[in-house]
Write a protein that holds these residues in place. Structure first.
Motif, PDB file in Angstrom:
ATOM      1  N   ARG A  69      -8.811  -0.782 -10.038  1.00 38.41           N
ATOM      2  CA  ARG A  69      -7.706  -1.714  -9.759  1.00 38.41           C
ATOM      3  C   ARG A  69      -7.972  -2.517  -8.493  1.00 38.41           C
ATOM      4  NH1 ARG A  69      -2.764   2.262 -10.099  1.00 38.41           N
ATOM      5  NH2 ARG A  69      -2.640   1.519  -7.967  1.00 38.41           N
ATOM      6  N   PHE A  70      -8.835  -2.004  -7.640  1.00 34.16           N
ATOM      7  CA  PHE A  70      -9.141  -2.688  -6.388  1.00 34.16           C
ATOM      8  C   PHE A  70     -10.427  -3.484  -6.547  1.00 34.16           C
ATOM      9  CE2 PHE A  70      -6.550   0.928  -5.261  1.00 34.16           C
ATOM     10  CZ  PHE A  70      -5.568   0.317  -4.502  1.00 34.16           C
ATOM     11  N   THR A  71     -10.338  -4.756  -6.285  1.00 32.79           N
ATOM     12  CA  THR A  71     -11.504  -5.622  -6.409  1.00 32.79           C
ATOM     13  C   THR A  71     -12.126  -5.917  -5.051  1.00 32.79           C
ATOM     14  OG1 THR A  71     -10.066  -7.569  -6.339  1.00 32.79           O
ATOM     15  CG2 THR A  71     -10.648  -6.705  -8.523  1.00 32.79           C
ATOM     16  N   ASP A  72     -11.549  -5.360  -4.007  1.00 35.33           N
ATOM     17  CA  ASP A  72     -12.110  -5.536  -2.668  1.00 35.33           C
ATOM     18  C   ASP A  72     -12.004  -4.214  -1.910  1.00 35.33           C
ATOM     19  OD1 ASP A  72      -9.492  -5.206  -1.755  1.00 35.33           O
ATOM     20  OD2 ASP A  72      -9.178  -7.342  -1.442  1.00 35.33           O
ATOM     21  N   MET A  73     -12.408  -4.223  -0.680  1.00 34.34           N
ATOM     22  CA  MET A  73     -12.392  -3.012   0.145  1.00 34.34           C
ATOM     23  C   MET A  73     -11.161  -2.949   1.026  1.00 34.34           C
ATOM     24  SD  MET A  73     -16.390  -3.004   1.137  1.00 34.34           S
ATOM     25  CE  MET A  73     -16.329  -4.740   1.531  1.00 34.34           C
ATOM     26  N   GLY A  74     -10.105  -3.647   0.663  1.00 33.70           N
ATOM     27  CA  GLY A  74      -8.881  -3.694   1.451  1.00 33.70           C
ATOM     28  C   GLY A  74      -8.384  -2.335   1.919  1.00 33.70           C
ATOM     29  N   PRO A  75      -8.349  -1.324   1.031  1.00 34.58           N
ATOM     30  CA  PRO A  75      -7.872  -0.016   1.493  1.00 34.58           C
ATOM     31  C   PRO A  75      -8.696   0.556   2.652  1.00 34.58           C
ATOM     32  CG  PRO A  75      -7.817  -0.110  -0.892  1.00 34.58           C
ATOM     33  CD  PRO A  75      -8.526  -1.352  -0.429  1.00 34.58           C
ATOM     34  N   LEU A  76      -9.970   0.225   2.717  1.00 40.73           N
ATOM     35  CA  LEU A  76     -10.796   0.744   3.810  1.00 40.73           C
ATOM     36  C   LEU A  76     -10.346   0.198   5.159  1.00 40.73           C
ATOM     37  CD1 LEU A  76     -14.412   0.672   2.336  1.00 40.73           C
ATOM     38  CD2 LEU A  76     -12.771   2.564   2.384  1.00 40.73           C
ATOM     39  N   THR A  77      -9.794  -1.010   5.169  1.00 44.42           N
ATOM     40  CA  THR A  77      -9.327  -1.574   6.439  1.00 44.42           C
ATOM     41  C   THR A  77      -8.180  -0.749   7.010  1.00 44.42           C
ATOM     42  OG1 THR A  77      -7.797  -3.124   5.384  1.00 44.42           O
ATOM     43  CG2 THR A  77     -10.029  -3.917   5.805  1.00 44.42           C
ATOM     44  N   GLU A  78      -7.361  -0.179   6.129  1.00 43.90           N
ATOM     45  CA  GLU A  78      -6.235   0.643   6.581  1.00 43.90           C
ATOM     46  C   GLU A  78      -6.656   2.069   6.916  1.00 43.90           C
ATOM     47  OE1 GLU A  78      -2.535   0.059   4.312  1.00 43.90           O
ATOM     48  OE2 GLU A  78      -3.605  -1.575   3.298  1.00 43.90           O
ATOM     49  N   LEU A  79      -7.748   2.532   6.343  1.00 39.44           N
ATOM     50  CA  LEU A  79      -8.208   3.898   6.591  1.00 39.44           C
ATOM     51  C   LEU A  79      -9.227   3.980   7.724  1.00 39.44           C
ATOM     52  CD1 LEU A  79      -8.464   5.048   2.868  1.00 39.44           C
ATOM     53  CD2 LEU A  79      -6.740   5.726   4.558  1.00 39.44           C
ATOM     54  N   ALA A  80      -9.868   2.873   8.047  1.00 44.00           N
ATOM     55  CA  ALA A  80     -10.891   2.877   9.095  1.00 44.00           C
ATOM     56  C   ALA A  80     -10.322   3.279  10.451  1.00 44.00           C
ATOM     57  CB  ALA A  80     -11.565   1.506   9.179  1.00 44.00           C
ATOM     58  N   GLY A  81      -9.122   2.815  10.784  1.00 46.43           N
ATOM     59  CA  GLY A  81      -8.517   3.151  12.072  1.00 46.43           C
ATOM     60  C   GLY A  81      -8.332   4.642  12.268  1.00 46.43           C
ATOM     61  N   PRO A  82      -7.656   5.334  11.319  1.00 42.05           N
ATOM     62  CA  PRO A  82      -7.518   6.783  11.473  1.00 42.05           C
ATOM     63  C   PRO A  82      -8.866   7.508  11.510  1.00 42.05           C
ATOM     64  CG  PRO A  82      -5.943   5.972   9.858  1.00 42.05           C
ATOM     65  CD  PRO A  82      -6.841   4.825  10.215  1.00 42.05           C
ATOM     66  N   VAL A  83      -9.834   7.049  10.725  1.00 40.83           N
ATOM     67  CA  VAL A  83     -11.162   7.679  10.749  1.00 40.83           C
ATOM     68  C   VAL A  83     -11.792   7.494  12.128  1.00 40.83           C
ATOM     69  CG1 VAL A  83     -13.518   7.562   9.835  1.00 40.83           C
ATOM     70  CG2 VAL A  83     -11.578   7.534   8.259  1.00 40.83           C
ATOM     71  N   ARG A 116       1.824   7.427  -0.555  1.00 41.87           N
ATOM     72  CA  ARG A 116       1.057   8.674  -0.446  1.00 41.87           C
ATOM     73  C   ARG A 116       1.443   9.604  -1.580  1.00 41.87           C
ATOM     74  NH1 ARG A 116      -1.183  11.458   4.346  1.00 41.87           N
ATOM     75  NH2 ARG A 116      -2.157  13.305   3.460  1.00 41.87           N
ATOM     76  N   ARG A 117       0.450  10.091  -2.276  1.00 39.62           N
ATOM     77  CA  ARG A 117       0.630  11.032  -3.374  1.00 39.62           C
ATOM     78  C   ARG A 117      -0.636  11.873  -3.453  1.00 39.62           C
ATOM     79  NH1 ARG A 117       2.142   9.608  -9.600  1.00 39.62           N
ATOM     80  NH2 ARG A 117       2.432  11.752 -10.247  1.00 39.62           N
ATOM     81  N   ASP A 118      -0.638  12.988  -2.732  1.00 38.45           N
ATOM     82  CA  ASP A 118      -1.838  13.801  -2.615  1.00 38.45           C
ATOM     83  C   ASP A 118      -2.214  14.459  -3.937  1.00 38.45           C
ATOM     84  OD1 ASP A 118      -2.030  13.086   0.006  1.00 38.45           O
ATOM     85  OD2 ASP A 118      -1.148  14.924   0.785  1.00 38.45           O
ATOM     86  N   PRO A 119      -3.522  14.582  -4.169  1.00 42.84           N
ATOM     87  CA  PRO A 119      -3.996  15.193  -5.414  1.00 42.84           C
ATOM     88  C   PRO A 119      -3.829  16.709  -5.399  1.00 42.84           C
ATOM     89  CG  PRO A 119      -5.841  14.632  -4.007  1.00 42.84           C
ATOM     90  CD  PRO A 119      -4.606  14.120  -3.321  1.00 42.84           C
ATOM     91  N   GLU A 120      -3.978  17.285  -6.561  1.00 47.52           N
ATOM     92  CA  GLU A 120      -3.980  18.743  -6.709  1.00 47.52           C
ATOM     93  C   GLU A 120      -5.423  19.214  -6.689  1.00 47.52           C
ATOM     94  OE1 GLU A 120      -1.368  20.737  -6.795  1.00 47.52           O
ATOM     95  OE2 GLU A 120       0.064  19.094  -6.724  1.00 47.52           O
ATOM     96  N   PRO A 121      -5.714  20.397  -6.219  1.00 50.68           N
ATOM     97  CA  PRO A 121      -4.814  21.254  -5.464  1.00 50.68           C
ATOM     98  C   PRO A 121      -4.560  20.664  -4.075  1.00 50.68           C
ATOM     99  CG  PRO A 121      -7.018  22.190  -5.479  1.00 50.68           C
ATOM    100  CD  PRO A 121      -7.063  20.959  -6.335  1.00 50.68           C
ATOM    101  N   ALA A 141      -3.352  11.940  10.876  1.00 53.23           N
ATOM    102  CA  ALA A 141      -3.328  10.529  11.278  1.00 53.23           C
ATOM    103  C   ALA A 141      -3.258   9.559  10.094  1.00 53.23           C
ATOM    104  CB  ALA A 141      -4.571  10.222  12.106  1.00 53.23           C
ATOM    105  N   LEU A 142      -3.359  10.063   8.878  1.00 52.75           N
ATOM    106  CA  LEU A 142      -3.386   9.177   7.705  1.00 52.75           C
ATOM    107  C   LEU A 142      -2.039   8.505   7.467  1.00 52.75           C
ATOM    108  CD1 LEU A 142      -5.523  11.367   5.288  1.00 52.75           C
ATOM    109  CD2 LEU A 142      -6.222   9.254   6.442  1.00 52.75           C
ATOM    110  N   PRO A 143      -2.060   7.270   6.992  1.00 51.93           N
ATOM    111  CA  PRO A 143      -0.811   6.519   6.770  1.00 51.93           C
ATOM    112  C   PRO A 143      -0.049   6.982   5.523  1.00 51.93           C
ATOM    113  CG  PRO A 143      -2.702   5.203   6.110  1.00 51.93           C
ATOM    114  CD  PRO A 143      -3.252   6.459   6.735  1.00 51.93           C
ATOM    115  N   ALA A 144       1.244   6.670   5.507  1.00 53.16           N
ATOM    116  CA  ALA A 144       2.107   7.014   4.369  1.00 53.16           C
ATOM    117  C   ALA A 144       1.839   6.121   3.170  1.00 53.16           C
ATOM    118  CB  ALA A 144       3.576   6.913   4.773  1.00 53.16           C
ATOM    119  N   SER A 145       1.289   4.936   3.413  1.00 48.48           N
ATOM    120  CA  SER A 145       0.928   4.055   2.304  1.00 48.48           C
ATOM    121  C   SER A 145      -0.355   3.320   2.646  1.00 48.48           C
ATOM    122  CB  SER A 145       2.048   3.069   1.982  1.00 48.48           C
ATOM    123  OG  SER A 145       2.216   2.164   3.039  1.00 48.48           O
ATOM    124  N   VAL A 146      -1.107   3.002   1.611  1.00 45.71           N
ATOM    125  CA  VAL A 146      -2.351   2.254   1.756  1.00 45.71           C
ATOM    126  C   VAL A 146      -2.389   1.212   0.644  1.00 45.71           C
ATOM    127  CG1 VAL A 146      -4.880   2.361   1.615  1.00 45.71           C
ATOM    128  CG2 VAL A 146      -3.622   4.170   2.802  1.00 45.71           C
TER     129      VAL A 146
END
Length: 156
Positions: free
Chosen positions: A130-144, A58-63, A48-53
């Motif tokens: 680089r993020f000074t606010d919790m903006g990314p959480l607003t995009e991730l909260a829905g899928p969670v 999207r750039r998944d970490p290793e491994p 359910a995760l978005p392609a961009s946040v």
């Protein structure tokens, strides 16, 4: 004099290019090992995760794992099925609610870490400085919220 400087110029360019590629590479991320029931929730979240946040692709970490996800150059990293954060037990623990999802927040030297609370598995999101606010959480909260149910249900 120009003969002496020419050999050093390509070396400096090569070193600069090598430095850029090292910072562009995704950093290794520890893969959680949740119990089977929690892992199933994490797999649903992964789908359910978005392609961009926050404008980061999207750039998944290793491994590579269905328990981790990333956006940008490790600017945003999500891990699902992590252990309960030790600091969550503190009476001075900081928390925030974003779009119906409660998060425990921790400041890091190079950013911040947010871990869900009151969910059937813990989902951790690390944001670089680089993020000074919790903006990314607003995009991730829905899928969670859609894939990781609350630990407790409220009764009227």
């Amino acid at each position: 004099m120009s003969h002496r400087r020419l050999p050093f110029l390509p070396l400096a360019v090569l070193l600069a290019a090598a430095g850029c590629s090292a910072t562009d590479a995704a950093r290794p991320v520890a893969v959680p090992a949740p119990p089977a029931e929690e892992k199933a929730l994490c797999l649903a979240l992964h789908k359910a995760l978005p392609a961009s946040v926050a404008g980061e692709s999207r750039r998944d970490p290793e491994p590579r794992s269905e328990l981790t996800a990333g956006w940008g150059d490790a600017a945003i990293v999500l891990r699902c099925g992590v252990p309960r954060p030790a600091g969550l037990q503190s009476t001075q623990a900081d928390g925030v609610e974003v779009n119906g999802v409660n998060w425990f927040s921790e400041e890091l030297e190079d950013g911040a870490r947010f871990t869900t609370t009151y969910r059937r598995t813990y989902v951790e999101v690390t944001l670089s400085d680089r993020f000074t606010d919790m903006g990314p959480l607003t995009e991730l909260a829905g899928p969670v919220a859609r894939t990781v149910p609350p630990r407790f249900t409220r009764t009227p």
